[in-house]
Design a protein around this motif. Structure first.
Motif, mmCIF file in Angstrom:
data_model
loop_
_atom_site.group_PDB
_atom_site.id
_atom_site.type_symbol
_atom_site.label_atom_id
_atom_site.label_comp_id
_atom_site.label_asym_id
_atom_site.label_seq_id
_atom_site.Cartn_x
_atom_site.Cartn_y
_atom_site.Cartn_z
ATOM 1 N N MET A 1 0.855 -1.190 0.000
ATOM 2 C CA MET A 1 0.000 0.000 0.000
ATOM 3 C C MET A 1 0.893 1.243 0.000
ATOM 4 S SD MET A 1 -2.951 1.085 2.721
ATOM 5 C CE MET A 1 -4.206 2.278 2.283
ATOM 6 N N ASN A 2 0.622 2.190 -0.915
ATOM 7 C CA ASN A 2 1.478 3.367 -1.005
ATOM 8 C C ASN A 2 1.175 4.369 0.113
ATOM 9 O OD1 ASN A 2 -0.725 5.136 -1.869
ATOM 10 N ND2 ASN A 2 -0.594 4.065 -3.842
ATOM 11 N N GLN A 47 -0.219 -4.878 2.889
ATOM 12 C CA GLN A 47 -0.827 -5.530 1.736
ATOM 13 C C GLN A 47 -0.471 -4.777 0.445
ATOM 14 O OE1 GLN A 47 -2.831 -8.313 1.966
ATOM 15 N NE2 GLN A 47 -2.518 -8.373 4.183
ATOM 16 N N PRO A 48 -0.144 -5.510 -0.616
ATOM 17 C CA PRO A 48 0.117 -4.862 -1.915
ATOM 18 C C PRO A 48 -1.193 -4.555 -2.636
ATOM 19 C CG PRO A 48 0.449 -7.220 -2.107
ATOM 20 C CD PRO A 48 0.105 -6.964 -0.659
ATOM 21 N N TRP A 51 -6.303 1.343 -3.354
ATOM 22 C CA TRP A 51 -7.394 1.836 -2.503
ATOM 23 C C TRP A 51 -8.699 1.086 -2.751
ATOM 24 C CZ3 TRP A 51 -8.317 4.554 1.737
ATOM 25 C CH2 TRP A 51 -9.601 5.030 1.965
ATOM 26 N N ASP A 52 -9.072 0.893 -4.003
ATOM 27 C CA ASP A 52 -10.351 0.260 -4.325
ATOM 28 C C ASP A 52 -10.363 -1.234 -4.013
ATOM 29 O OD1 ASP A 52 -11.372 2.652 -5.166
ATOM 30 O OD2 ASP A 52 -10.974 2.312 -7.300
ATOM 31 N N GLU A 53 -9.210 -1.810 -3.642
ATOM 32 C CA GLU A 53 -9.141 -3.234 -3.348
ATOM 33 C C GLU A 53 -9.090 -3.525 -1.847
ATOM 34 O OE1 GLU A 53 -5.545 -4.105 -5.423
ATOM 35 O OE2 GLU A 53 -6.576 -4.607 -7.285
ATOM 36 N N GLU A 58 -12.635 -10.699 0.943
ATOM 37 C CA GLU A 58 -11.402 -11.465 1.108
ATOM 38 C C GLU A 58 -10.499 -10.823 2.168
ATOM 39 O OE1 GLU A 58 -9.037 -11.476 -2.388
ATOM 40 O OE2 GLU A 58 -7.381 -12.602 -1.487
ATOM 41 N N ILE A 59 -10.291 -9.509 2.067
ATOM 42 C CA ILE A 59 -9.461 -8.796 3.042
ATOM 43 C C ILE A 59 -10.077 -8.874 4.433
ATOM 44 C CG2 ILE A 59 -8.703 -6.493 3.746
ATOM 45 C CD1 ILE A 59 -6.963 -7.578 1.616
#
Length: 393
Positions: A1-2, A47-48, A51-53, A58-59
């Motif tokens: 995550m950036n 997590q790689p 934002w929309d994921e 699942e997360i």
């Protein structure tokens, strides 16, 4: 995550918790939510994901496996729901994998969740009805433009066959609003089938309507000297609910443009039954609104009338309106079970006692069914004695 998304998530958590504080949640709840969402942010940063994921089933399942699953689920779902209403994510976390409906159906569900301010539970209930309706159309090889009132009746009867009477009524109401949307907004139906689909009358009443008596109303407003911004805001809300009979949802959606001080009028554009109306504002209510605007409303570019009292100064929700009004009622020493709707019932009762016809009360309250108005009213004993017995009371 950036780094940018990490900062965005931190701000989202902060704004979400501020809203929970504004809505009156206890400190223990806020502390628990803060700890869980802090852990969630640290979990997401590893997590790689874009934002929309982030807010996916699942997360959520992976995060719940780290302990205290139920509390974690509620906290993350609450944050996702908040971001969905703020239109920062495309959809809340689904409760389970469900097939995607036709685009028009999905558009309506999005409209329910954002424009009509339905709860997530209600939106999921509507989704189940639309899934059944979509299955019915495919099974009979029908398109929306080709359906008739006979098709609508058949589907409604088949779907409601296994439900109790009260649930049947709620299902029909949900389906009627969808039919209205198809006819008035999307223009895909030839006729307004919603007007032909009747919700059955249920004459049983488990509880009488709740409203304030004259002495309780005086107790609510006597010796009220609001000083803080939240008190000024709550006082204005109480006046609007009591003197104009607006629902909490309608109060939360009022804007500065809806109030004309020179004419002492208020435009209520978003009503439950979809019937906009312009109403006169009583003088005391106008003064309460003005007092809030001068001494309680934070400076902000938002056009909504009522804003949160702490940053980021977003528009209030209907839950905030309910909590603010209920707090005022309790501070006045009135019954603890009293809610914001008691003031709406009181408004309707006073209209009845003033000799206003049932039809006029229906229009003022914004009901689309006069049976709904009937349920708001208690028998006017004085009027009954005056008419039947000829007594002067």
């Amino acid at each position: 995550m950036n780094h940018k998304d990490s900062k965005r998530l931190s701000q989202a958590v902060e704004h979400y918790l501020l809203q929970r504080i504004e809505q009156g949640y206890p400190d223990t709840h806020i502390d628990t939510q803060h700890k869980i969402l802090h852990d969630f942010r640290l979990f997401i940063e590893q997590q790689p994901r874009e934002w929309d994921e982030i807010f996916t089933l699942e997360i959520l399942k992976e995060f719940m496996q780290q302990g205290n699953g139920n509390e974690r689920r509620r906290a993350v779902r609450g944050l996702a729901k908040f971001l969905y209403r703020e239109q920062q994510i495309p959809q809340p976390i689904p409760r389970k994998s469900r097939p995607r409906l036709p685009e028009l159906f999905e558009d309506y569900l999005h409209y329910c969740a954002t424009s009509r301010y339905d709860t997530e539970k209600t939106v999921q209930h509507i989704r189940r009805i639309l899934e059944a309706f979509d299955h019915y159309l495919k099974h009979h090889n029908l398109t929306l433009s080709a359906i008739t009132i006979e098709h609508v009746d058949t589907f409604e009867q088949e779907y409601n066959a296994a439900y109790a009477l009260q649930s049947q009524k709620f299902n029909r109401s949900c389906f009627k609003f969808f039919l209205k949307y198809l006819y008035h907004v999307r223009r895909v139906l030839k006729r307004d089938f919603a007007a032909l689909l009747k919700v059955p009358r249920i004459f049983q009443r488990t509880k009488p309507p709740c409203f304030l008596r004259i002495d309780e109303t005086q107790q609510l407003f006597d010796n009220r000297t609001p000083g803080t911004p939240s008190e000024l805001r709550a006082y204005a809300m109480v006046h609007i609910a009591y003197t104009m009979g607006l629902r909490p949802q309608e109060i939360s959606r009022l804007t500065l443009d809806d109030i004309q001080f020179s004419k002492a009028e208020m435009s209520v554009r978003y009503r439950k039954a979809g019937l906009p109306v312009t109403m006169p504002i009583p003088q005391k209510t106008l003064k309460a609104i003005a007092a809030y605007l001068v001494g309680g409303r934070p400076e902000n570019d938002c056009r909504e009338l009522f804003l949160q009292c702490c940053r980021p100064y977003r528009p209030v929700s209907s839950q905030t309106v309910c909590y603010a009004i209920k707090t005022c009622i309790q501070k006045a020493g009135l019954p603890e079970k009293a809610t914001a709707y008691w003031l709406r019932h009181t408004h309707a009762q006073q209209l009845l006692e003033a000799g206003v016809s049932l039809f006029e009360i229906k229009e003022m309250l914004g009901h689309d069914d006069i049976d709904a108005t009937n349920r708001y009213l208690h028998i006017d004993i004085k009027l009954m004695r005056r008419v039947i017995l000829g007594e002067l009371v």
